[in-house]
Write a protein that holds these residues in place. Structure first.
Motif, mmCIF file in Angstrom:
data_model
loop_
_atom_site.group_PDB
_atom_site.id
_atom_site.type_symbol
_atom_site.label_atom_id
_atom_site.label_comp_id
_atom_site.label_asym_id
_atom_site.label_seq_id
_atom_site.Cartn_x
_atom_site.Cartn_y
_atom_site.Cartn_z
ATOM 1 N N UNK A 244 28.090 11.384 104.414
ATOM 2 C CA UNK A 244 27.742 12.367 103.422
ATOM 3 C C UNK A 244 28.267 12.436 101.904
ATOM 4 N N UNK A 245 27.125 12.459 101.029
ATOM 5 C CA UNK A 245 27.639 12.579 99.788
ATOM 6 C C UNK A 245 27.859 14.021 99.105
ATOM 7 N N UNK A 246 29.158 14.064 99.052
ATOM 8 C CA UNK A 246 29.864 15.538 98.716
ATOM 9 C C UNK A 246 29.516 15.908 97.428
ATOM 10 N N UNK A 247 28.494 16.840 97.228
ATOM 11 C CA UNK A 247 28.126 17.336 96.100
ATOM 12 C C UNK A 247 28.209 18.896 95.902
ATOM 13 N N UNK A 248 28.655 19.394 94.838
ATOM 14 C CA UNK A 248 28.384 20.789 94.733
ATOM 15 C C UNK A 248 27.605 21.328 93.511
ATOM 16 N N UNK A 249 26.811 22.440 93.565
ATOM 17 C CA UNK A 249 26.102 23.039 92.390
ATOM 18 C C UNK A 249 26.310 24.037 92.170
ATOM 19 N N UNK A 250 26.346 24.498 90.704
ATOM 20 C CA UNK A 250 27.104 25.451 90.101
ATOM 21 C C UNK A 250 25.628 26.272 89.554
ATOM 22 N N UNK A 251 25.858 27.734 89.777
ATOM 23 C CA UNK A 251 25.060 28.823 89.231
ATOM 24 C C UNK A 251 23.519 28.228 89.317
ATOM 25 N N UNK A 252 22.919 28.028 88.039
ATOM 26 C CA UNK A 252 21.455 27.821 87.967
ATOM 27 C C UNK A 252 21.007 26.465 88.783
ATOM 28 N N UNK A 253 21.765 25.687 88.842
ATOM 29 C CA UNK A 253 21.889 24.386 89.470
ATOM 30 C C UNK A 253 21.548 24.493 91.034
ATOM 31 N N UNK A 254 22.330 25.535 91.629
ATOM 32 C CA UNK A 254 22.297 25.713 93.048
ATOM 33 C C UNK A 254 20.910 26.594 93.382
ATOM 34 N N UNK A 255 20.168 27.163 92.542
ATOM 35 C CA UNK A 255 19.100 27.872 92.778
ATOM 36 C C UNK A 255 17.989 27.012 93.385
ATOM 37 N N UNK A 256 17.345 27.579 94.347
ATOM 38 C CA UNK A 256 16.094 26.857 95.106
ATOM 39 C C UNK A 256 14.629 27.190 94.596
ATOM 40 N N UNK A 257 14.668 28.436 94.354
ATOM 41 C CA UNK A 257 12.996 28.793 94.099
ATOM 42 C C UNK A 257 13.010 29.005 92.477
ATOM 43 N N UNK A 258 11.707 28.377 92.279
ATOM 44 C CA UNK A 258 11.585 28.147 90.774
ATOM 45 C C UNK A 258 9.904 28.258 90.581
ATOM 46 N N UNK A 259 9.381 29.028 89.731
ATOM 47 C CA UNK A 259 7.928 28.941 89.554
ATOM 48 C C UNK A 259 7.655 27.639 88.848
ATOM 49 N N UNK A 260 6.343 26.849 89.009
ATOM 50 C CA UNK A 260 5.990 25.771 88.586
ATOM 51 C C UNK A 260 6.243 25.578 87.056
ATOM 52 N N UNK A 261 6.809 24.559 86.562
ATOM 53 C CA UNK A 261 7.404 24.124 85.356
ATOM 54 C C UNK A 261 8.437 24.920 84.550
ATOM 55 N N UNK A 262 8.966 25.728 85.597
ATOM 56 C CA UNK A 262 10.214 26.647 85.024
ATOM 57 C C UNK A 262 11.583 25.787 84.948
#
Length: 347
Positions: A244-262
């Motif tokens: 397991x590579x322990x990584x955390x994501x904060x704020x916008x980096x944790x988001x999963x849904x984006x419109x194409x090119x966003x």
């Protein structure tokens, strides 16, 4: 950073390399969609490989409990899971699993029970009585991340809460089990949905790759898909030996849904020191290997080489372990990229 690695990794190695791998299957058949299928003969080869190479197949709850209680996992733990309760799992998969005496978990949708190609409640009850863990995959296998255009998020999640709890109640009614385990349909989720699941006391299982460890987020425990074309033994071997590579994501980096090119870039916070920064590689589906920029000893970023493609996209990052020769740390970040205008891609 390397000097610090030499000082720390010997003391931390048992913690860093405490790992388990969860395998995700769907169909065990030669006559079902390839992307969710493995041939019975190939499935038996998987099980034989586990036996021949000293892997210990454990019930899924043993891994979950180890994460919850921050207990080190014995090397070579593996859990076997199936999604969707297809008839061919019992017809073709269960006899093989019984031959090896391997426990497994089945995530089910009550709305599909007894429909064509799916198991009925009596068959599911029999599996439960034989020790199979029966867990929640949603009432109708509906993506929770796809909020209907006519509904706001609050109303949508209230409706999904009712269905989540109704499904859990149906499983308990018919099998006597209630693990509060939930596998995201289609693997689609958002940070808000993760919190929603936590608020309901559920453990969540995703479909992005990676080993599970004591630092795993209990709302998105990773599972390795092992259906075609990822069913070859060479691919299985790499997955089973991952860490397991322990990584955390904060704020916008944790988001999963984006419109194409966003979305154009992402920053990762890393919590593992048992590898050389120069040996970390990240690949994005459809784009290939990406250039990594280290911001400091605990952060690196990627500016994508092109726009993320529409659909379910993964960034897989791997690095060879210093303390465990021949083994790789593995982390997978998912995105669900919408079409221009914000419409969803087909399921």
């Amino acid at each position: 950073m390397f000097t610090r690695l030499l000082i720390l990794f010997f003391a931390l190695a048992p913690l860093l390399t405490s790992a388990a791998v969860i395998l995700q299957y769907h169909h065990v058949s030669e006559n079902t969609p390839p992307s969710t299928s493995i041939a019975p003969a190939q499935f038996k080869m998987h099980m034989q490989y586990l036996k021949d190479n000293g892997f210990k197949v454990v019930p899924l709850n043993q891994i979950v409990d180890a994460i919850k209680h921050q207990q080190l996992m014995t090397n070579k733990w593996v859990a076997i899971t199936f999604d969707d309760a297809y008839q061919d799992i019992v017809e073709n998969g269960t006899p093989i699993l019984e031959e090896f005496n391997y426990p497994y978990t089945m995530f089910i949708n009550p709305g599909a029970v007894s429909k064509a190609g799916h198991l009925g409640w009596e068959e599911i009850k029999q599996l439960a009585s034989n020790g199979v863990i029966i867990a929640n995959h949603g009432l109708e296998h509906q993506s929770i991340a796809r909020i209907p255009a006519h509904m706001d998020e609050k109303t949508w999640l209230e409706q999904q809460s009712k269905e989540l709890l109704e499904t859990e109640q149906l499983i308990k009614q018919h099998t006597g089990q209630s693990w509060h385990y939930f596998a995201y349909p289609y693997g689609e989720f958002t940070p808000k949905i993760q919190q929603w699941l936590r608020d309901h006391g559920f453990v969540g299982f995703s479909q992005q790759s990676g080993a599970a460890g004591i630092s795993s987020d209990l709302s998105i425990i990773p599972r390795f898909p092992v259906s075609k074309p990822y069913d070859q033994l060479s691919s299985l071997r790499d997955k089973l030996n991952s860490l397991p590579l322990a990584i955390t994501l904060e704020e916008s980096n944790a988001q999963t849904i984006f419109e194409y090119g966003q979305s154009k870039s992402i920053t990762f916070n890393i919590e593992v020191d048992d590898f050389l920064p120069s040996q970390l590689n990240c690949y994005i589906s459809g784009l290939g290997r990406q250039k990594i920029k280290w911001l400091n000893e605990q952060q690196f970023s990627i500016t994508y080489s092109n726009d993320l493609p529409i659909g379910r996209v993964r960034c897989n990052c791997t690095a060879p372990s210093i303390s465990e020769r021949g083994r790789f740390y593995w982390y997978s970040k998912p995105w669900f990229v919408l079409k221009e205008g914000g419409t969803w891609y087909p399921l």
